[in-house]
Design a protein around this motif. Sequence first.
Motif, mmCIF file in Angstrom:
data_model
loop_
_atom_site.group_PDB
_atom_site.id
_atom_site.type_symbol
_atom_site.label_atom_id
_atom_site.label_comp_id
_atom_site.label_asym_id
_atom_site.label_seq_id
_atom_site.Cartn_x
_atom_site.Cartn_y
_atom_site.Cartn_z
ATOM 1 N N ALA A 262 11.707 -0.955 -3.933
ATOM 2 C CA ALA A 262 10.344 -1.282 -4.354
ATOM 3 C C ALA A 262 9.369 -0.879 -3.265
ATOM 4 O O ALA A 262 9.653 -1.022 -2.071
ATOM 5 N N LEU A 263 8.201 -0.359 -3.678
ATOM 6 C CA LEU A 263 7.127 0.021 -2.761
ATOM 7 C C LEU A 263 5.786 -0.372 -3.371
ATOM 8 O O LEU A 263 5.619 -0.350 -4.590
ATOM 9 N N ALA A 264 4.819 -0.687 -2.498
ATOM 10 C CA ALA A 264 3.445 -0.919 -2.949
ATOM 11 C C ALA A 264 2.506 -0.629 -1.800
ATOM 12 O O ALA A 264 2.755 -1.048 -0.660
ATOM 13 N N ALA A 265 1.420 0.091 -2.084
ATOM 14 C CA ALA A 265 0.393 0.378 -1.069
ATOM 15 C C ALA A 265 -0.762 -0.588 -1.256
ATOM 16 O O ALA A 265 -1.164 -0.888 -2.392
ATOM 17 N N SER A 266 -1.312 -1.075 -0.172
ATOM 18 C CA SER A 266 -2.448 -1.986 -0.255
ATOM 19 C C SER A 266 -3.682 -1.224 -0.747
ATOM 20 O O SER A 266 -3.849 -0.036 -0.456
ATOM 21 N N PRO A 267 -4.564 -1.891 -1.492
ATOM 22 C CA PRO A 267 -5.757 -1.214 -2.008
ATOM 23 C C PRO A 267 -6.656 -0.635 -0.927
ATOM 24 O O PRO A 267 -7.397 0.330 -1.188
ATOM 25 N N ASP A 268 -6.628 -1.186 0.297
ATOM 26 C CA ASP A 268 -7.457 -0.634 1.371
ATOM 27 C C ASP A 268 -6.765 0.511 2.105
ATOM 28 O O ASP A 268 -7.337 1.106 3.022
ATOM 29 N N VAL B 103 12.827 -5.738 -6.480
ATOM 30 C CA VAL B 103 12.772 -4.608 -7.407
ATOM 31 C C VAL B 103 11.344 -4.175 -7.727
ATOM 32 O O VAL B 103 11.136 -3.087 -8.264
ATOM 33 N N SER B 104 10.350 -5.019 -7.414
ATOM 34 C CA SER B 104 8.962 -4.638 -7.681
ATOM 35 C C SER B 104 8.031 -5.375 -6.731
ATOM 36 O O SER B 104 8.264 -6.538 -6.389
ATOM 37 N N LEU B 105 6.971 -4.665 -6.321
ATOM 38 C CA LEU B 105 5.948 -5.209 -5.433
ATOM 39 C C LEU B 105 4.575 -4.803 -5.948
ATOM 40 O O LEU B 105 4.422 -3.728 -6.541
ATOM 41 N N ALA B 106 3.585 -5.630 -5.703
ATOM 42 C CA ALA B 106 2.198 -5.286 -6.016
ATOM 43 C C ALA B 106 1.298 -6.084 -5.089
ATOM 44 O O ALA B 106 1.680 -7.146 -4.585
ATOM 45 N N VAL B 107 0.088 -5.570 -4.866
ATOM 46 C CA VAL B 107 -0.859 -6.195 -3.948
ATOM 47 C C VAL B 107 -2.128 -6.539 -4.722
ATOM 48 O O VAL B 107 -2.602 -5.747 -5.550
ATOM 49 N N SER B 108 -2.664 -7.726 -4.468
ATOM 50 C CA SER B 108 -3.886 -8.154 -5.145
ATOM 51 C C SER B 108 -5.038 -7.216 -4.811
ATOM 52 O O SER B 108 -5.046 -6.543 -3.772
#
Length: 548
Positions: A177-183, A244-249
Amino acid sequence: MGTSGLGRRVLGPLCAVLLAAGLLAAAPPGASAEAPFDGGRTRFSGTPVPTGQTDGPVWAVEVAGGRIYAGGEFTSTRPSGAAAGARETGQGALAAFDADTGAPIDSFSPRFGTFEDDAVPTVWATALSPDGSRLYVGGNFNSVDGQEARRIAVFDTASGRFLGQVGRNGVDGQVTALAASPDGTTLYAGGQFTQANNTRRVRTAAFDVTTPDGTGGALREWSPQLSGTIDFVGGAPKEALRVVSLAVSSDNARVFVAGPFREVNGTPMQGFAATYEGDGSLVPGFRGDYFSVPYGWGTAVEVAGDEVYVGARDDGTSGLTRREGVYSLDSTTGAETWYLNCYGDTFGLQVVGADLYVASHAHDCSANGGHPETSPRTYLAIEAVNRATGRVKPYFVQTSGATQKTRLLSRALASDGRQLVMGGGYARVNERLQGNLTRFRTGSAAPQGVVAPQVSTCRGCRQVRVRVPLAFDRDDVRLRYEIIRRNQTGQPVRRIARQSVIWRKGAIVFRDRGPARGSRVFYRVRVSDPTGATRLSGRSRTVRVGRP
């Protein structure tokens, strides 16, 4: 993978009138006479457009830089329409396809290596930088084009150029799982590792990626601790402990984590948790039992504005307590906005405008206005959901012919607003050959299953019995049937509206008393959807009216 849910019978006023008039055949036993789907239109057609294929499962997809990027457990790609083994490129693990034509981009050919000589390099997860200029990939590999890249790498999306390894030493186990921060400052990673940059980080880690090429280096403090194996019925371990999954507010403040775990930082959290981006501590207000205890777990997380959507699977719980659908939660408080109670595991989520598209193998969404349980069972690979209400919209994409190692079919979704891309493990889409990757354009497809009417008359009768088998549409349920006598296409003898779905068999029956005695007539049917997309059937057989 749940058992049957509760079906519904809904009889609309139109059908009641037609039945009373003898113009409509009754629905077969156990079938709903009306489809209770959300009335809004979906953005995408339910019929795919030409797209390149892969020879193994696609686990992650992104659309950026005029390209579709697909990562997975495959060793080659081939053009749309090519049979397996024909025109193969030999491009494995990560491939690019032209976002306009769907054709494989031969010039993009990174070569992935692994620590094990007999292992297939695999990309399990992808993420885009906020501006779409960089593609982060994670999986099971140790090099790209001979350069070190320990399970996390970054590419330029416009050119496909490999930019380097993320972090100084990557991680020591699979990244899932990967997620990039909105900033754009942080890349969050999850998987089955115990170290990142040679520093203890168990299953979760965060990298500073503020360097110009996005490769980053320093570790951030965030690393929530996951524990508690998800067991199957009888206590046997079913799933490896991992993310298995990541997300950033949207405000960068919270990181959402999903996977087969039961505790986070020692607190019971069944398969899903909201953590603070700084130290990884739990955010108050989010429940620990959104999903069924002890067998359910989160599989996919998607953030859009102030909402976070979370999907799940469950291989052990039976009955109505099973949770395999999707939650819509307030991303700050964890308050539930709605729950999409579909049976059939969820694996991917994609927000596009007012809709949420769900990759799954759903077989019963009747509780939220979707398709009911049928026998034989009807599986849908994608559901379209109204984000405001959680009600299911008409969208009937189906896959079949699962590849080895997965029978879970659709696994990942991505969109640039113009098209919806679906990756997974399948050999067919809507019964047409298409291996593991496909896409759908905006618009509406014409009705399908439009066949010539069946006609009959009797000796001395002054009427013709016309039976029109029901058609179906991949992205609509409200169809209009126009019964045409001879070639008088501009003057149908009867217009009938009927909600039609792919799994329901039946027919419209009309008795035509218009033809003159002794005349010879044949019939056609023209079927159209609300957008005007139309299909005309062939001719019925010719009959003589009122023959002696």
